[in-house]
Write a protein that holds these residues in place. Sequence first.
Motif, PDB file in Angstrom:
ATOM      1  N   GLY A   8      21.221  24.590  32.139  1.00 59.00           N
ATOM      2  CA  GLY A   8      20.664  24.521  33.485  1.00 59.00           C
ATOM      3  C   GLY A   8      21.362  25.505  34.407  1.00 59.00           C
ATOM      4  N   ALA A   9      20.582  26.078  35.341  1.00 59.95           N
ATOM      5  CA  ALA A   9      21.148  27.012  36.325  1.00 59.95           C
ATOM      6  C   ALA A   9      21.104  26.390  37.705  1.00 59.95           C
ATOM      7  CB  ALA A   9      20.389  28.334  36.289  1.00 59.95           C
ATOM      8  N   GLY A  10      21.420  25.071  37.790  1.00 54.73           N
ATOM      9  CA  GLY A  10      21.571  24.411  39.091  1.00 54.73           C
ATOM     10  C   GLY A  10      22.864  24.877  39.735  1.00 54.73           C
ATOM     11  N   VAL A  27      30.265  33.174  28.764  1.00 59.87           N
ATOM     12  CA  VAL A  27      29.423  32.086  29.253  1.00 59.87           C
ATOM     13  C   VAL A  27      27.953  32.492  29.216  1.00 59.87           C
ATOM     14  CG1 VAL A  27      29.022  30.487  31.180  1.00 59.87           C
ATOM     15  CG2 VAL A  27      31.308  31.439  30.815  1.00 59.87           C
ATOM     16  N   VAL A  28      27.135  31.638  28.611  1.00 67.53           N
ATOM     17  CA  VAL A  28      25.683  31.874  28.602  1.00 67.53           C
ATOM     18  C   VAL A  28      25.016  30.651  29.232  1.00 67.53           C
ATOM     19  CG1 VAL A  28      23.642  32.327  27.198  1.00 67.53           C
ATOM     20  CG2 VAL A  28      25.868  33.234  26.488  1.00 67.53           C
ATOM     21  N   VAL A  29      24.194  30.896  30.258  1.00 64.50           N
ATOM     22  CA  VAL A  29      23.473  29.808  30.927  1.00 64.50           C
ATOM     23  C   VAL A  29      22.054  29.764  30.368  1.00 64.50           C
ATOM     24  CG1 VAL A  29      22.624  28.915  33.134  1.00 64.50           C
ATOM     25  CG2 VAL A  29      24.825  30.117  33.046  1.00 64.50           C
ATOM     26  N   GLY A  38      17.854  25.531  40.680  1.00 68.02           N
ATOM     27  CA  GLY A  38      17.405  24.139  40.554  1.00 68.02           C
ATOM     28  C   GLY A  38      16.735  23.660  41.830  1.00 68.02           C
ATOM     29  N   ALA A  39      17.344  22.672  42.487  1.00 68.10           N
ATOM     30  CA  ALA A  39      16.762  22.068  43.689  1.00 68.10           C
ATOM     31  C   ALA A  39      16.590  23.068  44.832  1.00 68.10           C
ATOM     32  CB  ALA A  39      17.643  20.907  44.159  1.00 68.10           C
ATOM     33  N   LEU A  40      17.358  24.152  44.813  1.00 64.77           N
ATOM     34  CA  LEU A  40      17.312  25.108  45.937  1.00 64.77           C
ATOM     35  C   LEU A  40      16.175  26.116  45.749  1.00 64.77           C
ATOM     36  CD1 LEU A  40      20.107  23.884  46.575  1.00 64.77           C
ATOM     37  CD2 LEU A  40      20.826  26.133  47.276  1.00 64.77           C
TER      38      LEU A  40
END
Length: 500
Positions: A8-10, A27-29, A38-40
Amino acid sequence: MARIAVIGAGMGAMAAAARLAVAGHRVVVHERTGTYGGALGRFERDGFSFDTGPGLLPLPAVWRDLFVKTGKEPLESRVELVQVDPSSRHVFADGTEVSLPNASRAGVVAALDAALGPAAGQRWGDFLVRARETWDRTRRPLLEEPLWPNWEVLAEREPYPAVPHKRLLRTRRAGTLAEVGAWELRDARLAALLESHALAYGLDPRTAPANSAVLPYMEYAFGMWYVRGGGLRELARAVYERCLARRVEFRFGAEVTGIVEKDGRVAGVELAEGAVAEAEFVVAGVAPGVLDRLCGGSPVRGGGEVPPRRDGASRLTVLLALRGGRPQGTAHRTVVHAPDRDAELDALFGAAPRMPSRPTVTVVRPEDPALVPDADHEAVTVSSVVPAGGDGPDREDRAERLVEAAERAVPGLRDRLLWHEVRTPADVAAATGVADGAIPVPALAGAGGRLLHPANGTRTGGLFTVGGWSHPGGGLPHAGMSGALVAGLVVEGPEFRGSR
Ligand SMILES: Cc1cc2nc3c(=O)[nH]c(=O)nc-3n(C[C@H](O)[C@H](O)[C@H](O)COP(=O)(O)OP(=O)(O)OC[C@H]3O[C@@H](n4cnc5c(N)ncnc54)[C@H](O)[C@@H]3O)c2cc1C
């Protein structure tokens, strides 16, 4: 250097990703949708632009810290952060109005004195002193440190220093936010002001513990901030770009379907197309229901731990494209209180939760040329707390209730309307992956631990949880802190005791 898969990219997940990359990890997202944040989210049409998630940022220090720790350029050189002033305007049920200056206790006291009568400001000011004490007592365990292994201490103790309240022959102390309002503030409008802070996070003030006082405290002590030049979505962009600058890799349209485990430790993540991305650590920024599925039903939390919260209210949001410019001096945020608070709370938090017929609404009117085609138009957002799930066929009818309430604060709203867009819990679900569109609440002490969130470490070696559904809970500052905590736990191990 370890390989770390982030799910997730939240905002919480990206905060962890940037910090872990700076610590030297690869790091791999993996993000299931086509974008970060996400919510934004953002909705754009005909030259208008709207935030579809939060409209204001409390406690920006958390995000400033991320930028300091992950590079040379401070947050302020990447986004234009402005303190909104007044911080909010309130229109109470009886028609009284008050505009509260941003981050000024003396200013707020004076404004309340002028609007509600001399003793009112003083009572609110005294309450803020007790709220500060609560903040000082809970700031470290509830925001800056990993969840204590002996979390029961936090669950049992109510840290709010309530004023003894004599009732007949008994002396009692407020245990809930509603009791603080009734017994210590002793004015229906002050109580409504207080309760609106809990309600904004989807909490029922009648059951929210008294230490929810930290929610208004955060706002009055550290101010409320807006990101000029496009809104809060711009904060997500800045964090995403900071991740890229630190060589975090992003894979969009990459839903994680499983967490691969070997001998009690994570070994990677499985993607929708069947491929496995190997990793020594997995950081999951998803809700508990999603995590259960990814772990194939095997519990990642043991007995004696804080159980995951699976509940939370959602939001109904109406985006309004208006003709006519934003008048000078307009408040950024106006809270229009429900005419009947009890009826509102009964509807929202009763046995069969439903949207109140006349809800409290928040009207957001940013001063930001980036949101409108030109100065002769205005972008206004009206939102209210609604039960999660429940996306009935009466969507337009429910939007109408919000607009009707907003008209008390913005006269002539309908006459100026060009078009509108309704965002429901289903849209929140689409953006975050949380099935019913529930929005997580910040961690709070007391209440038997009901409002704590599970620790960031899990039973499975190398598996950590980040974001609003794990410690220290929902909200932008809290999600940012969860990123700092997870990075600390991965880098320093279980001995890590907080980054600040
Ligand atoms: C309408 C709305 C209003 C809000 N108002 C406020 C407010 O006023 N104040 C405040 O502080 N907070 C507010 N919040 C909450 C705040 O935005 C969040 O708590 C914060 O952004 C933290 O989010 P998160 O890190 O938990 O990630 P989320 O935003 O929940 O994102 C999770 C990400 O994970 C992805 N994902 C899920 N499952 C998978 C999978 N299997 N594989 C890959 N990716 C996956 C999703 O697509 C999503 O991108 C609001 C939220 C909403 C929706």
